[in-house]
Design a protein around this motif. Structure first.
Motif, PDB file in Angstrom:
ATOM      1  N   LYS A  24     -11.779 -95.284  16.742  1.00  0.00           N
ATOM      2  CA  LYS A  24     -11.677 -96.040  15.240  1.00  0.00           C
ATOM      3  C   LYS A  24     -11.149 -94.742  14.104  1.00  0.00           C
ATOM      4  O   LYS A  24     -10.388 -95.042  13.360  1.00  0.00           O
ATOM      5  CB  LYS A  24     -12.819 -96.719  14.938  1.00  0.00           C
ATOM      6  CG  LYS A  24     -12.881 -97.914  15.527  1.00  0.00           C
ATOM      7  CD  LYS A  24     -14.323 -98.866  14.947  1.00  0.00           C
ATOM      8  CE  LYS A  24     -14.445-100.199  15.440  1.00  0.00           C
ATOM      9  NZ  LYS A  24     -13.895-100.254  16.699  1.00  0.00           N
TER      10      LYS A  24
ATOM     11  N   GLY B 166      -6.994-100.923  14.396  1.00  0.00           N
ATOM     12  CA  GLY B 166      -6.364 -99.748  13.863  1.00  0.00           C
ATOM     13  C   GLY B 166      -7.264 -98.415  14.049  1.00  0.00           C
ATOM     14  O   GLY B 166      -8.321 -98.581  14.505  1.00  0.00           O
ATOM     15  N   THR B 167      -6.639 -97.362  14.089  1.00  0.00           N
ATOM     16  CA  THR B 167      -7.016 -96.132  14.210  1.00  0.00           C
ATOM     17  C   THR B 167      -6.713 -95.074  13.033  1.00  0.00           C
ATOM     18  O   THR B 167      -5.789 -94.904  12.819  1.00  0.00           O
ATOM     19  CB  THR B 167      -6.628 -95.309  15.634  1.00  0.00           C
ATOM     20  OG1 THR B 167      -7.402 -95.951  16.495  1.00  0.00           O
ATOM     21  CG2 THR B 167      -7.238 -94.023  15.517  1.00  0.00           C
ATOM     22  N   ARG B 168      -7.790 -94.677  12.198  1.00  0.00           N
ATOM     23  CA  ARG B 168      -7.470 -93.705  11.315  1.00  0.00           C
ATOM     24  C   ARG B 168      -7.462 -92.338  11.679  1.00  0.00           C
ATOM     25  O   ARG B 168      -8.508 -92.078  12.084  1.00  0.00           O
ATOM     26  CB  ARG B 168      -8.397 -94.091  10.001  1.00  0.00           C
ATOM     27  CG  ARG B 168      -8.250 -93.132   8.871  1.00  0.00           C
ATOM     28  CD  ARG B 168      -9.168 -93.480   7.733  1.00  0.00           C
ATOM     29  NE  ARG B 168      -9.010 -94.848   7.229  1.00  0.00           N
ATOM     30  CZ  ARG B 168      -8.129 -95.279   6.266  1.00  0.00           C
ATOM     31  NH1 ARG B 168      -7.427 -94.344   5.881  1.00  0.00           N
ATOM     32  NH2 ARG B 168      -8.023 -96.391   5.931  1.00  0.00           N
TER      33      ARG B 168
END
Lengths: 112, 112
Positions: free
Chosen positions: B9, B106-108
């Protein structure tokens, strides 16, 4: 190249009122799809409504409807009876075959 | 069904490091996509795949690589990370005959 333009970076609307978000696109194709996506603070992308270019009838989904003007290459989203949960980023998107192009988005604020 | 899952994540990388962003879907979708979303911007297509063993470049492929050895998985590889790759990365999938893309959470990624 296809482009999608959302000219309103931010908009505000009073709760229960109606608001229209604008989108224009540039393409030389005649067969394509258009979408509006909603992105709330959770970042999740949610499909709001879609329109096939070959259909003349404007798409509607409950309180959400579009005004699709193919000749003008315009695809606006109307939100009726705005609710606090409608507050989000809204992205207009164009799809031709395998690729989808997104606009920069409009941030919608709902005023209680 | 878990839908589209992404790991991790969040991630912080140093300049020059490499990493793989994982994406998996359990809906047996042929089409899979990788997007990046920079602050205040819409989604830009990095790479996409129309089926296992087939990948193609999107708008912004430089600095990334992908592979699609199975229908379920579509990893995105960053080699030699640069600060310009700081972004939120979204994976998405869809069926061949439908319109809706299903997005992962999503991946931050931050590159410092």
């Amino acid at each position: 190249a296809q482009t999608v333009t959302q000219s309103q970076p931010e908009m505000s609307v009073q709760e229960a009122e109606t608001v229209t978000l604008s989108c224009t696109y540039d393409t030389s194709e005649s067969d394509y799809y258009l979408f509006w996506y909603k992105q709330p603070p959770s970042r999740q992308m949610i499909l709001v409504i879609r329109q096939e270019a070959y259909k003349q009838q404007n798409a509607t989904e409950n309180r959400f409807s579009v005004n699709f003007q193919k000749a003008a290459k315009s695809f606006s989203l109307k939100i009726s009876d705005s609710q606090l949960g409608d507050a989000a980023m809204y992205f207009c998107a164009y799809r031709r075959r395998d690729k989808i192009i997104f606009g920069k988005g409009t941030r919608l604020h709902i005023l209680p | 069904n878990a839908g589209v899952t992404q790991t991790p994540k969040f991630r912080i990388l140093k300049i020059g490091q490499s990493m793989t962003l994982q994406c998996a879907q359990d809906m047996n979708h042929n089409y899979m996509y990788w997007y990046r979303q920079d602050p205040g911007m819409g989604l830009k297509l990095i790479y996409y795949s129309v089926g296992a063993g087939i990948t193609d470049k999107g708008e912004v492929p430089n600095g990334y690589n992908v592979s699609r050895s199975t229908t379920e998985d579509f990893p995105l590889r960053l080699e030699l990370a640069a600060p310009s790759q700081t972004s939120v990365y979204f994976c998405a999938s869809r069926e061949t005959a439908t319109y809706e893309q299903y997005f992962g959470p999503g991946t931050r990624l931050t590159v410092t």
